[in-house]
Scaffold this motif. Structure first.
Motif, PDB file in Angstrom:
ATOM      1  N   MET A  29      19.931 -32.217 -25.081  1.00 21.86           N
ATOM      2  CA  MET A  29      19.103 -32.014 -23.900  1.00 21.86           C
ATOM      3  C   MET A  29      19.188 -30.574 -23.401  1.00 21.86           C
ATOM      4  SD  MET A  29      19.353 -34.011 -20.246  1.00 21.86           S
ATOM      5  CE  MET A  29      21.028 -33.428 -19.935  1.00 21.86           C
ATOM      6  N   LEU A  30      20.356 -29.963 -23.524  1.00 22.32           N
ATOM      7  CA  LEU A  30      20.573 -28.593 -23.053  1.00 22.32           C
ATOM      8  C   LEU A  30      20.121 -27.548 -24.069  1.00 22.32           C
ATOM      9  CD1 LEU A  30      24.125 -29.005 -21.447  1.00 22.32           C
ATOM     10  CD2 LEU A  30      21.912 -28.917 -20.264  1.00 22.32           C
ATOM     11  N   GLY A  31      19.612 -27.976 -25.204  1.00 24.23           N
ATOM     12  CA  GLY A  31      19.148 -27.032 -26.215  1.00 24.23           C
ATOM     13  C   GLY A  31      20.202 -26.631 -27.212  1.00 24.23           C
ATOM     14  N   GLY A  32      21.298 -27.394 -27.265  1.00 21.66           N
ATOM     15  CA  GLY A  32      22.391 -27.035 -28.159  1.00 21.66           C
ATOM     16  C   GLY A  32      22.399 -27.779 -29.474  1.00 21.66           C
ATOM     17  N   GLY A  33      21.337 -28.528 -29.776  1.00 18.13           N
ATOM     18  CA  GLY A  33      21.245 -29.178 -31.070  1.00 18.13           C
ATOM     19  C   GLY A  33      20.811 -28.159 -32.115  1.00 18.13           C
ATOM     20  N   MET A  34      21.732 -27.785 -33.015  1.00 15.82           N
ATOM     21  CA  MET A  34      21.426 -26.757 -34.007  1.00 15.82           C
ATOM     22  C   MET A  34      21.181 -27.403 -35.365  1.00 15.82           C
ATOM     23  SD  MET A  34      24.094 -23.797 -32.819  1.00 15.82           S
ATOM     24  CE  MET A  34      25.503 -24.901 -32.723  1.00 15.82           C
ATOM     25  N   ARG A  35      20.616 -26.673 -36.257  1.00 15.02           N
ATOM     26  CA  ARG A  35      20.266 -27.214 -37.571  1.00 15.02           C
ATOM     27  C   ARG A  35      21.349 -26.859 -38.594  1.00 15.02           C
ATOM     28  NH1 ARG A  35      16.775 -31.258 -36.317  1.00 15.02           N
ATOM     29  NH2 ARG A  35      15.347 -30.515 -34.706  1.00 15.02           N
ATOM     30  N   GLN A  36      21.109 -25.889 -39.458  1.00 15.56           N
ATOM     31  CA  GLN A  36      22.112 -25.562 -40.491  1.00 15.56           C
ATOM     32  C   GLN A  36      23.201 -24.672 -39.892  1.00 15.56           C
ATOM     33  OE1 GLN A  36      18.686 -25.424 -41.128  1.00 15.56           O
ATOM     34  NE2 GLN A  36      18.861 -27.471 -42.030  1.00 15.56           N
ATOM     35  N   ALA A  37      23.920 -25.241 -38.938  1.00 17.44           N
ATOM     36  CA  ALA A  37      24.909 -24.468 -38.180  1.00 17.44           C
ATOM     37  C   ALA A  37      26.257 -24.375 -38.884  1.00 17.44           C
ATOM     38  CB  ALA A  37      25.081 -25.075 -36.793  1.00 17.44           C
ATOM     39  N   GLY A  38      26.341 -24.929 -40.085  1.00 17.76           N
ATOM     40  CA  GLY A  38      27.585 -24.811 -40.835  1.00 17.76           C
ATOM     41  C   GLY A  38      27.991 -23.387 -41.122  1.00 17.76           C
ATOM     42  N   VAL A  39      27.027 -22.467 -41.125  1.00 22.23           N
ATOM     43  CA  VAL A  39      27.369 -21.050 -41.320  1.00 22.23           C
ATOM     44  C   VAL A  39      28.230 -20.544 -40.169  1.00 22.23           C
ATOM     45  CG1 VAL A  39      25.409 -20.485 -42.790  1.00 22.23           C
ATOM     46  CG2 VAL A  39      25.167 -20.342 -40.308  1.00 22.23           C
ATOM     47  N   LEU A  40      28.056 -21.138 -38.983  1.00 22.15           N
ATOM     48  CA  LEU A  40      28.900 -20.787 -37.839  1.00 22.15           C
ATOM     49  C   LEU A  40      30.215 -21.558 -37.862  1.00 22.15           C
ATOM     50  CD1 LEU A  40      26.163 -20.823 -35.040  1.00 22.15           C
ATOM     51  CD2 LEU A  40      26.979 -18.868 -36.375  1.00 22.15           C
TER      52      LEU A  40
END
Length: 348
Positions: free
Chosen positions: A229-240
């Motif tokens: 809801m806050l915009g923190g759903g990321m996609r291929q965030a495994g790089v982070l």
């Protein structure tokens, strides 16, 4: 500006190590909104294991992590007890009010530390026309009190008494590994009585991005929805997350060096005329000192040292904060002290 800048503004300014960069480049990734990024999942499982919790969730920032937990614990119209110089009150854009719809109930701690005698006075009586206390939030280490550390017995008592009153307790543990290093304790044991925990990968641990929140599996699933809801759903965030895994495994082992450098910095600064500082109060990697006796404002002082290649930040019109971290060594600390002494001696 000097060619080689000594950046003491924060431990957030650290650059990712070569090991982190390699891990990021090689990271196995998927879509984390579908809970399919294997590196994110591995980081979350490892964080939960370290803190002996049921589950963990990766979030882009500590601010989002704290807000997510506040929303999960409260409903609009309630209050959150927090320390007056605390991060969630002063440096998170009033998000608990603007977004979560709750009111901060601000109290003064002893060097930032809230014990039960202080917290108990802030808890609202059970009267329907008074805003009810929904959450107590502690900060360990306490940033603007100079990196001060909660004794585990003090934190445990606050948690126990709050639980007796039916109130959950959140830990803003942005630098909780610094606290663990200072106390020589395990983070899991120190934090076991908190209902939720947020800690940063991107401060002393050295990752470029990210924080973790921890709690029960049910709580974390609630937080997953709030994060989206806050915009923190990321996609291929495994790089982070790949850098976060390196930070979690390697970062805590070297924090004592930062603490030793902060102690050295504090002792050296305290000897310079015009600076007000008690080195005995420096516990971790944050050094806050007063420049009022020099006849300068913090802004004037910071401008003068920046022109000679040393960066720090103001706390207010009289106080300055310097933070030691993995990208600043003892030689650079010595040079920073020399610059401060020169600035305050020559009047320029």
């Amino acid at each position: 500006m000097a060619h080689s800048v000594i950046d003491l503004r924060s431990d957030t300014v650290t650059k990712p190590s070569q090991e982190m960069r390699r891990a990021m480049a090689d990271a196995e990734v998927g879509d984390d909104v579908f809970i399919e990024d294997p590196t994110i999942n591995r980081l979350q499982d490892r964080a939960a294991e370290v803190f002996r919790r049921e589950a963990a969730l990766f979030v882009p920032s500590g601010t989002m992590g704290n807000l997510t937990c506040i929303i999960a614990h409260t409903r609009p119209g309630q209050e959150v007890v927090c320390e007056e110089a605390g991060h969630i009150y002063n440096y998170e854009m009033a998000s608990m009010s603007a977004i979560a719809g709750v009111l901060p109930r601000v109290v003064q701690g002893n060097d930032g530390i809230l014990d039960w005698s202080i917290v108990s006075k802030a808890i609202r009586p059970k009267i329907y026309y008074r805003p009810q206390t929904a959450l107590v939030s502690l900060e360990n280490t306490h940033n603007m009190a100079g990196g001060t550390v909660y004794r585990t017995s003090v934190a445990n008592e606050v948690c126990d008494k709050c639980h007796d009153a039916g109130i959950p307790v959140h830990l803003d543990g942005a630098r909780v590994f610094n606290a663990a290093t200072y106390l020589r304790e395990e983070v899991a044991e120190m934090t076991k009585k908190f209902d939720s925990i947020q800690f940063c990968l991107s401060k002393g641990l050295g990752a470029p991005v990210g924080s973790m929140i921890l709690g029960t599996r049910e709580f974390i699933e609630r937080c997953r929805s709030i994060r989206k809801m806050l915009g923190g759903g990321m996609r291929q965030a495994g790089v982070l997350a790949a850098a976060g895994l390196v930070a979690l495994e390697k970062g805590p082992k070297r924090l004592q060096e930062d603490h030793d450098n902060a102690q050295f910095l504090a002792r050296q600064l305290a000897e310079i005329p015009g600076i007000g500082l008690d080195p005995s109060k420096v516990q971790t990697n944050i050094v806050i000192f007063n420049v009022a006796k020099s006849g300068r404002t913090s802004g004037d002082f910071l401008k003068a040292i920046a022109e000679r290649g040393v960066l720090a930040v103001p706390v207010d019109n009289e106080r300055v904060r310097m933070v030691t971290h993995l990208d600043v060594n003892r030689t650079q600390i010595e040079q920073a002290v020399k610059v401060v002494a020169e600035v305050l001696s020559d009047g320029n």
